[in-house]
Design an enzyme around this catalytic site. Structure first.
Site, PDB file in Angstrom:
ATOM      1  N   ARG A   1     -36.381  47.976  -7.516  1.00 51.02           N
ATOM      2  CA  ARG A   1     -36.305  46.976  -6.443  1.00 51.02           C
ATOM      3  C   ARG A   1     -37.418  47.299  -5.448  1.00 51.02           C
ATOM      4  O   ARG A   1     -37.300  48.209  -4.645  1.00 51.02           O
ATOM      5  CB  ARG A   1     -34.934  46.982  -5.778  1.00 51.02           C
TER       6      ARG A   1
ATOM      7  N   PHE B   1     -28.533  53.557  21.398  1.00 49.50           N
ATOM      8  CA  PHE B   1     -28.279  52.926  20.109  1.00 49.50           C
ATOM      9  C   PHE B   1     -29.542  52.288  19.547  1.00 49.50           C
ATOM     10  O   PHE B   1     -29.796  52.340  18.338  1.00 49.50           O
ATOM     11  CB  PHE B   1     -27.182  51.869  20.281  1.00 49.50           C
TER      12      PHE B   1
ATOM     13  N   ARG C   1     -41.050  54.660   3.098  1.00 52.64           N
ATOM     14  CA  ARG C   1     -40.546  56.002   2.779  1.00 52.64           C
ATOM     15  C   ARG C   1     -39.851  56.058   1.427  1.00 52.64           C
ATOM     16  O   ARG C   1     -39.937  57.056   0.699  1.00 52.64           O
ATOM     17  CB  ARG C   1     -39.564  56.430   3.882  1.00 52.64           C
TER      18      ARG C   1
ATOM     19  N   TYR D   1     -38.840  38.593   4.449  1.00 52.75           N
ATOM     20  CA  TYR D   1     -37.778  39.371   3.809  1.00 52.75           C
ATOM     21  C   TYR D   1     -37.190  40.378   4.797  1.00 52.75           C
ATOM     22  O   TYR D   1     -35.961  40.501   4.923  1.00 52.75           O
ATOM     23  CB  TYR D   1     -38.302  40.098   2.566  1.00 52.75           C
TER      24      TYR D   1
END
Length: 365
Positions: A173, A233, A160, A113
């Site tokens: 969810r 980034f 978290r 997932y």
């Protein structure tokens, strides 16, 4: 009062906070091109948690009504970039559709997932890095390392956001795998009950330990990035993730409220992270925090602190990797940070004393 308290408690974070506030202000400016401006604005809107996907209203309705703007921007890209974006989007869509019907039960499901929703983003970015020429052609074939980068970030968010996700309306969810939480409770909702606090923290620590197995691969990936903008980034979210895991580990607040890093600390890292040396130092700092918290967890969770020893080993391994990267020992790095903390404390004392003197002088005048 929150920011004021942060400045008083952590005066060294004042300058980074100001710099990041200004940077955030500039980042809100939209491009002059109307199609690009629309895409930037919609990305900002639909990426926020308060915008929920419900057919018939909300930002997604506007997005779909004006989707030709997105298509125009996509078609304006170089075909080699279009190919990467189209392929990754298709793979993500196929994978996410699978988990609309299927629950995350095993750790293998959990990994898959997270690969669909985040790992493939890392794969796509690596392919874009290679296609652009900003990184070597090898990046186009670094699927495994790229996937670890995405999984580390996604698993941190899932850990978290336990409370926010389980209270999601109209239905929770949840993506914590039953293979882990089933060792500690009959239902994930049991962890919200105060009487199950011990089991909740045990499960939380198990989840953090699982996430830490991706950290060494993330370091290996970042070691290969050469372009500074690409590096920042990639690296800034990773140091935020390891810092968040350190906060979450053995912290029951994950089940009762919001656990997040201080804004000043976030701003400091965003300004500080420029080289692999910076990443090693921050990862080492938080790996040390986790290893120290393992001692408390072992005492508090006995006799069934199932994987505290595994967490301690994972954090120690991460410390050693970072120490090797810096060419120093873990003991030396810890001693250096302690010295810096003492110096910062003394500077704060001097600043407070000066502030008191200034206030006293002004009152006297």
């Amino acid at each position: 009062m929150g920011i004021l308290r942060t400045i008083v408690d952590q005066p060294e974070e004042f300058s980074p906070l100001v710099q990041m506030a200004w940077a955030a202000h500039k980042a809100k400016r939209l491009p002059k091109d109307p199609n690009l401006a629309f895409c930037y604005d919609m990305l900002n809107r639909v990426s926020r948690r308060q915008f929920k996907y419900q057919c018939g209203y909300g930002a997604y309705v506007r997005l779909m009504n004006q989707y030709p703007r997105v298509t125009d921007v996509f078609l304006s890209l170089n075909p080699k970039y279009q190919q990467v974006i189209a392929d990754i989007t298709r793979r993500m869509g196929d994978g996410m559709a699978k988990y609309i019907q299927q629950e995350v039960t095993t750790i293998s499901d959990y990994d898959e997932y997270c690969q669909f929703v985040a790992g493939l983003v890392g794969v796509g970015l690596s392919q874009l890095f290679a296609s652009s020429g900003l990184e070597t052609a090898d990046f186009a074939n670094m699927e495994e390392l790229s996937n670890h980068m995405g999984l580390f970030l996604q698993k941190t968010n899932i850990i978290r956001d336990f409370l926010e996700d389980i209270e999601e309306e109209p239905a929770p969810r949840m993506f914590w795998p039953k293979e882990i939480w089933g060792l500690y409770a009959d239902s994930l909702s049991d962890f919200k009950e105060p009487r199950n606090a011990k089991q909740a923290v045990q499960c939380l620590n198990h989840m953090v330990t699982d996430a830490l197995r991706h950290a060494p691969m993330c370091l290996k990936y970042m070691e290969k990035v050469r372009n500074e903008q690409n590096f920042r980034f990639c690296a800034i979210p990773q140091v935020m993730a390891v810092g968040t895991l350190a906060l979450c580990f053995n912290n029951h607040k994950v089940f009762t409220g919001v656990v997040k890093m201080r804004r000043g600390q976030v701003a400091t890292f965003m300004l500080q992270v420029r080289t692999m040396k910076d990443v090693y130092q921050i990862f080492h700092q938080f790996a040390t925090t986790i290893s120290l918290k393992c001692e408390a967890a072992d005492r508090e969770l006995k006799p069934s602190g199932l994987n505290v020893s595994e967490t301690w080993q994972a954090s120690c391994n991460l410390q050693e990797l970072c120490a090797q990267g810096l060419g120093r020992s873990t003991a030396d790095l810890i001693k250096s940070r302690q010295s810096q903390a003492v110096l910062a404390g003394r500077l704060m004392f001097v600043m407070v004393a000066l502030l008191i003197l200034i206030v006293a002088y002004l009152l006297k005048s």
